[in-house]
Design a protein around this motif. Structure first.
Motif, PDB file in Angstrom:
ATOM      1  N   ALA B  43       0.658  -1.312   0.219  1.00 53.87           N
ATOM      2  CA  ALA B  43      -0.056   0.043  -0.087  1.00 53.87           C
ATOM      3  C   ALA B  43       0.892   1.250   0.054  1.00 53.87           C
ATOM      4  O   ALA B  43       0.561   2.197  -0.733  1.00 53.87           O
ATOM      5  CB  ALA B  43      -0.933  -0.019   1.212  1.00 53.87           C
ATOM      6  N   ILE B  44       1.938   1.116   0.738  1.00 54.79           N
ATOM      7  CA  ILE B  44       2.694   2.318   0.882  1.00 54.79           C
ATOM      8  C   ILE B  44       3.440   2.432  -0.420  1.00 54.79           C
ATOM      9  O   ILE B  44       3.754   3.688  -1.160  1.00 54.79           O
ATOM     10  CB  ILE B  44       3.752   2.315   2.077  1.00 54.79           C
ATOM     11  CG1 ILE B  44       2.984   2.436   3.339  1.00 54.79           C
ATOM     12  CG2 ILE B  44       4.756   3.309   1.992  1.00 54.79           C
ATOM     13  CD1 ILE B  44       3.870   2.148   4.614  1.00 54.79           C
ATOM     14  N   ALA B  45       4.219   1.325  -0.943  1.00 55.65           N
ATOM     15  CA  ALA B  45       4.937   1.547  -2.128  1.00 55.65           C
ATOM     16  C   ALA B  45       4.310   1.874  -3.369  1.00 55.65           C
ATOM     17  O   ALA B  45       4.841   2.520  -4.393  1.00 55.65           O
ATOM     18  CB  ALA B  45       5.511   0.101  -2.580  1.00 55.65           C
ATOM     19  N   THR B  46       3.219   1.467  -3.520  1.00 52.97           N
ATOM     20  CA  THR B  46       2.131   1.856  -4.577  1.00 52.97           C
ATOM     21  C   THR B  46       1.260   3.108  -4.470  1.00 52.97           C
ATOM     22  O   THR B  46       0.731   3.525  -5.575  1.00 52.97           O
ATOM     23  CB  THR B  46       1.184   0.594  -4.905  1.00 52.97           C
ATOM     24  OG1 THR B  46       0.384   0.426  -3.923  1.00 52.97           O
ATOM     25  CG2 THR B  46       2.296  -0.574  -5.209  1.00 52.97           C
ATOM     26  N   LEU B  47       1.313   3.558  -3.253  1.00 54.18           N
ATOM     27  CA  LEU B  47       0.513   4.778  -3.164  1.00 54.18           C
ATOM     28  C   LEU B  47       0.418   5.704  -4.030  1.00 54.18           C
ATOM     29  O   LEU B  47      -0.650   6.020  -4.725  1.00 54.18           O
ATOM     30  CB  LEU B  47       0.652   5.128  -1.759  1.00 54.18           C
ATOM     31  CG  LEU B  47      -0.098   6.286  -1.306  1.00 54.18           C
ATOM     32  CD1 LEU B  47      -1.408   5.945  -1.082  1.00 54.18           C
ATOM     33  CD2 LEU B  47       0.539   7.258  -0.046  1.00 54.18           C
ATOM     34  N   GLN B  48       1.802   6.220  -4.499  1.00 57.87           N
ATOM     35  CA  GLN B  48       1.869   7.424  -5.389  1.00 57.87           C
ATOM     36  C   GLN B  48       1.637   6.910  -6.911  1.00 57.87           C
ATOM     37  O   GLN B  48       1.051   7.882  -7.523  1.00 57.87           O
ATOM     38  CB  GLN B  48       3.414   7.948  -5.256  1.00 57.87           C
ATOM     39  CG  GLN B  48       3.334   8.766  -4.253  1.00 57.87           C
ATOM     40  CD  GLN B  48       4.808   8.856  -3.733  1.00 57.87           C
ATOM     41  OE1 GLN B  48       5.600   8.270  -4.040  1.00 57.87           O
ATOM     42  NE2 GLN B  48       5.188  10.191  -3.416  1.00 57.87           N
ATOM     43  N   ASP B  49       1.775   5.607  -7.262  1.00 61.68           N
ATOM     44  CA  ASP B  49       1.174   5.425  -8.672  1.00 61.68           C
ATOM     45  C   ASP B  49      -0.247   5.281  -8.666  1.00 61.68           C
ATOM     46  O   ASP B  49      -0.924   5.418 -10.013  1.00 61.68           O
ATOM     47  CB  ASP B  49       1.652   3.844  -8.958  1.00 61.68           C
ATOM     48  CG  ASP B  49       3.090   3.570  -8.582  1.00 61.68           C
ATOM     49  OD1 ASP B  49       3.987   4.506  -8.744  1.00 61.68           O
ATOM     50  OD2 ASP B  49       3.617   2.537  -8.200  1.00 61.68           O
TER      51      ASP B  49
END
Lengths: 195, 195
Positions: B43-49
């Motif tokens: 969730a953190i790693a893909t948030l900005q995507d």
């Protein structure tokens, strides 16, 4: 549920993080360096793959055994018994202790149905019997469970010639070792008492 | 640096998270359900995507436009102007506002060299001109930057027939809109004043 709500809900499950803190963290993460998010996400997702308990002392570690158990310069005549792995870090960071550690994995708690069998007392006994320890410092939390656990350890080694001590008054009663400041910890270590 | 220290350092960079909180979170993560860690990390790693700014109002969203701008039931005669995307959530969660929003992306701050050009005033002007708004509610923070920004908005639309109001007294002065409780927000919205 969208990505923002999803992350806020996940973060809210962490200790000490309420809904507003989780929201604040999430919005910070939206606006931050993408590289940081990838690193943080990766660090969380892979944490448990990297970390295991040291087979000797029971502390969380990436190496096998842990750096402290491996370190030849540590004083192998003193054993400090703690409840949790993070207590090792707390005491290590104070820089005032150079002996070995043993992590019980908790404290005896009749109320929570945690008996001695669920904690690593047998490996503690084995380490003490096989080593040449002169002192066991009990660093369990200064609360009821910690007191019961300290008493249990004292009885376990009462027929040995090893000195058994416990971190002294100075620790705030009812508190958690994890939150003790360095000074209080130093006083309580220096003034440790026989049990 | 090992995985535990690495994660503690990364978490310490989040707002409101000190070293001890970060350590506490990290040790909780070691002992928690692995599935939770994978989900949180992802969730953190893909948030900005997944998240971008709504091209209409400027709020963070996964959809294009955002759910509020898309919602035909919103009152399109009232525009609420906020500094940050999270202020939209704060006001939405109160359940006492049903109009549209416009996110400025900050407040005018001479001290921090943030002028009107760096905020989304031109798209605000365009939305107001093209819409049929009867009222603009200024919900900037109750501090100096928020006051300057409110004054700027008032001047921007002074020749229009649109009523310009601002969230009323009741907001704690010098504070952050994000931390206002529902009751205070409700009072300040009901008692909003002309500027």
């Amino acid at each position: 549920m969208d990505a923002i709500d999803d992350l806020i809900k996940l973060l809210s499950r962490l200790p000490g993080i309420g809904g507003k803190s989780a929201a604040r963290m999430t919005y910070r993460l939206i606006g931050t360096d993408p590289n940081y998010n990838k690193r943080l996400g990766e660090a969380i997702a892979t944490l448990q793959d990297k970390i295991h308990r040291c087979p000797i002392c029971g502390a969380f570690t990436e190496t096998d055994p842990c750096p402290i158990c491996q370190d030849e310069r540590r004083d192998r005549s003193v054993m400090c018994v703690v409840e949790q792995s993070q207590d090792v870090i707390t005491i290590q960071n104070s820089g005032i202790y150079s002996g070995l550690f043993h992590v019980l994995g908790g404290a005896i708690s009749p109320l929570n149905s945690i008996g001695p069998d669920q904690l690593s007392f047998s490996s503690l006994r084995k380490r003490i019997e096989e080593g040449s320890f002169k002192e066991i410092i009990i660093a369990t939390n200064p609360n009821e469970e910690g007191d019961i656990t300290a008493l249990y350890i004292k009885r376990m080694f009462k027929d040995s010639n090893i000195k058994i001590t416990r971190l002294a008054a100075g620790l705030p009663v009812g508190g958690d070792l994890e939150y003790v400041d360095r000074k209080t910890l130093e006083i309580s270590l220096k003034a440790r008492m026989d049990v």
